[in-house]
Scaffold this active site. Structure first.
Site, short mmCIF file in Angstrom:
data_model
loop_
_atom_site.label_atom_id
_atom_site.label_comp_id
_atom_site.label_asym_id
_atom_site.label_seq_id
_atom_site.Cartn_x
_atom_site.Cartn_y
_atom_site.Cartn_z
N CYS A 1 2.50 -5.50 -5.60
CA CYS A 1 1.49 -5.49 -4.53
C CYS A 1 0.31 -6.39 -4.86
O CYS A 1 -0.37 -6.86 -3.96
CB CYS A 1 1.02 -4.06 -4.30
SG CYS A 1 0.38 -3.27 -5.79
N ARG B 1 -10.88 2.06 3.13
CA ARG B 1 -10.33 2.15 1.76
C ARG B 1 -11.19 3.15 0.99
O ARG B 1 -12.38 2.90 0.77
CB ARG B 1 -10.33 0.78 1.08
CG ARG B 1 -9.96 0.85 -0.38
CD ARG B 1 -9.66 -0.50 -1.00
NE ARG B 1 -8.37 -1.00 -0.60
CZ ARG B 1 -7.69 -1.97 -1.24
NH1 ARG B 1 -8.21 -2.53 -2.32
NH2 ARG B 1 -6.52 -2.35 -0.82
N GLN C 1 0.47 -1.77 2.72
CA GLN C 1 1.20 -2.52 1.70
C GLN C 1 2.71 -2.34 1.88
O GLN C 1 3.48 -3.30 1.85
CB GLN C 1 0.77 -2.04 0.31
CG GLN C 1 1.48 -2.75 -0.82
CD GLN C 1 1.06 -4.20 -0.96
OE1 GLN C 1 -0.12 -4.49 -1.01
NE2 GLN C 1 2.00 -5.12 -1.01
N ASP D 1 3.74 -2.01 -10.20
CA ASP D 1 2.31 -2.00 -9.86
C ASP D 1 1.56 -1.71 -11.16
O ASP D 1 2.18 -1.33 -12.17
CB ASP D 1 2.07 -0.91 -8.79
CG ASP D 1 0.61 -0.85 -8.33
OD1 ASP D 1 -0.14 -1.82 -8.55
OD2 ASP D 1 0.22 0.19 -7.74
N ARG E 1 0.93 -9.36 4.45
CA ARG E 1 -0.15 -8.41 4.75
C ARG E 1 -0.89 -8.85 6.01
O ARG E 1 -1.24 -8.04 6.86
CB ARG E 1 -1.15 -8.32 3.58
CG ARG E 1 -0.59 -7.84 2.24
CD ARG E 1 -0.17 -6.38 2.28
NE ARG E 1 -1.25 -5.49 2.66
CZ ARG E 1 -2.23 -5.07 1.84
NH1 ARG E 1 -2.23 -5.45 0.57
NH2 ARG E 1 -3.17 -4.25 2.27
N HIS F 1 -0.76 3.86 0.19
CA HIS F 1 -1.13 2.49 0.59
C HIS F 1 -0.11 2.02 1.64
O HIS F 1 0.72 1.13 1.39
CB HIS F 1 -1.10 1.58 -0.65
CG HIS F 1 -1.82 0.29 -0.47
ND1 HIS F 1 -2.49 -0.05 0.68
CD2 HIS F 1 -1.98 -0.77 -1.31
CE1 HIS F 1 -3.04 -1.26 0.54
NE2 HIS F 1 -2.74 -1.71 -0.66
N1 CP Z 1 -2.46 -5.23 -2.65
C1 CP Z 1 -3.72 -5.02 -2.28
O1 CP Z 1 -4.01 -4.09 -1.53
O2 CP Z 1 -4.62 -5.89 -2.77
P1 CP Z 1 -6.20 -5.72 -2.73
O3 CP Z 1 -6.55 -4.52 -3.55
O4 CP Z 1 -6.74 -7.00 -3.31
O5 CP Z 1 -6.62 -5.53 -1.30
N1 NVA Z 2 -2.22 1.18 -7.36
C1 NVA Z 2 -3.20 0.14 -7.22
C2 NVA Z 2 -2.92 -0.67 -6.00
C3 NVA Z 2 -3.89 -1.78 -5.74
C4 NVA Z 2 -3.58 -2.55 -4.49
C5 NVA Z 2 -4.59 0.74 -7.15
O1 NVA Z 2 -4.77 1.75 -6.45
O2 NVA Z 2 -5.48 0.23 -7.81
#
Ligand code: CP
Ligand code: NVA
Length: 338
Positions: free
Chosen positions: A285, A122, A152, A245, A313, A149
């Site tokens: 998400c 990440r 997701q 989101d 997930r 992502h």
């Molecule tokens: N939706 C998602 O990726 O959640 P987290 O950021 O908590 O991993």
């Molecule tokens: N768009 C959000 C998604 C989190 C899972 C972010 O990047 O913070």
């Protein structure tokens, strides 16, 4: 090709390396063919239905989880997923390894590849993921970047399929920041599955042109349509599902106040949901900023499937780990299939 919903499960499914490569990465849904994406959804459904069959499939295997940003769902589901498959995970936060600061990205990738079997990463910059994938001889999975992502989106489409059956022709509305990682991955996923996606976003927050153009190439083949509109009502009208989101993604916190003002008309509330089909689903998400992009009554309402998305997930990540890491492992205990 194996269709898990229609045929006995005799082997787990693999994402095979493409010609000239020794491994397969999962950085973007664009990396998968339309058939591979469909098979991944079916395989994830099979893993969900038959968890015991894959219990030891990754025995002795290890995943390194490299997270520059916070996470609840992604971290826990990859860690629990590895444990349920008989393997283990090592979590490395930015405080632990200071990726690109204490040590060059390529050195981190090359060292880890000597000890573990897969990198789950990440990052802020998508380019870091691409560099890790280029440097490591083991698979790299995108656990979220500023651009995409994909994990997701697979869980989202699995959730939609569980509720609505055939994905082809479904009308999905995304209301919010059309330029964020979740919207981009959703566009790629919709295009691969024949879903009609309409993104309602303020001017200046349109999706990345290159990602949309790539997705449109798939859409031509699947019959999907991808649209951008500027009025949430236009997107939600007659939709089968409504997705939102956060307005401020991780790393954009300094811009939060400006975004709150711009996105105010894009809040998903009961009025907006009322424009969708009566049985329309609500997706997010998570994490949600309650009261900003979505009201409590919608998030906690009867049509909300956000916890099912979160649960999926886990199943999707297990399927991905199996598809990328396991070799010649035959699951046990489900002879004859369904
Ligand atoms: N939706 C998602 O990726 O959640 P987290 O950021 O908590 O991993
Ligand atoms: N768009 C959000 C998604 C989190 C899972 C972010 O990047 O913070």
């Amino acid at each position: 090709m194996v269709h898990f919903l229609h045929a006995p499960i005799t082997r787990h499914w693999r994402l095979r390396p493409v010609r000239g490569h020794t491994k397969r990465d999962f950085l973007s849904l664009h990396d998968l063919t339309i058939v591979e994406f469909s098979d991944l959804l079916s395989f994830a459904a099979a893993v969900k239905e038959h968890p015991a069959a894959f219990r030891d499939a990754l025995r002795g295997r290890c995943a390194a989880l490299i997270f520059e940003k916070s996470s609840l769902r992604t971290r826990v589901t990859f860690e629990v997923g590895m444990a349920q498959l008989g393997g283990q995970a090592v979590y490395l936060s930015q405080a632990d390894i200071a990726l690109g600061k204490r040590e060059a990205v390529k050195d981190v990738a090359r060292n880890l590849a000597r000890w573990v079997d897969v990198l789950v990463v990440r990052t802020f910059s998508h380019a870091i993921l691409e560099e890790m994938a280029a440097q490591a001889h083991i698979p790299v999975i995108n656990a979220l970047s500023d651009l995409l992502h994909p994990c997701q989106a697979v869980a989202d489409l699995l959730t939609l399929r569980e509720h609505k059956g055939d994905l082809r022709g479904l009308r999905l509305a995304f209301v919010g920041d059309g330029s964020n990682n979740v919207a981009h991955a959703l566009a790629e996923a919709a295009a691969k599955t024949g879903v009609h996606l309409t993104i309602a976003t303020p001017r200046g927050f349109e999706p990345h042109a290159g990602i949309f153009a790539q997705a449109r190439a798939d859409a031509v083949l699947t019959g999907a349509s991808l649209l951008v509109v500027y009025d949430p009502a236009d997107a939600v009208h007659n939709a089968d599902a409504v997705y939102t989101d956060v307005w401020t993604s991780m790393g954009q916190e300094k811009d939060a106040e400006r975004r709150r003002k711009i996105f105010e008309p894009f809040r998903v509330n009961s009025y907006l949901m009322g424009l969708a089909k009566p049985d329309a689903l609500f997706l997010h998400c998570l994490p949600a900023h309650r009261g900003e992009e979505v009201t409590d009554e919608v998030l906690d309402g009867l049509h909300s499937v956000v916890l099912e998305q979160a649960e999926n997930r886990l199943h999707v990540h297990k399927a991905l780990l199996l598809a990328l890491v396991a070799e010649s492992v035959v699951p046990t205990g489900i002879e004859g299939g369904r």
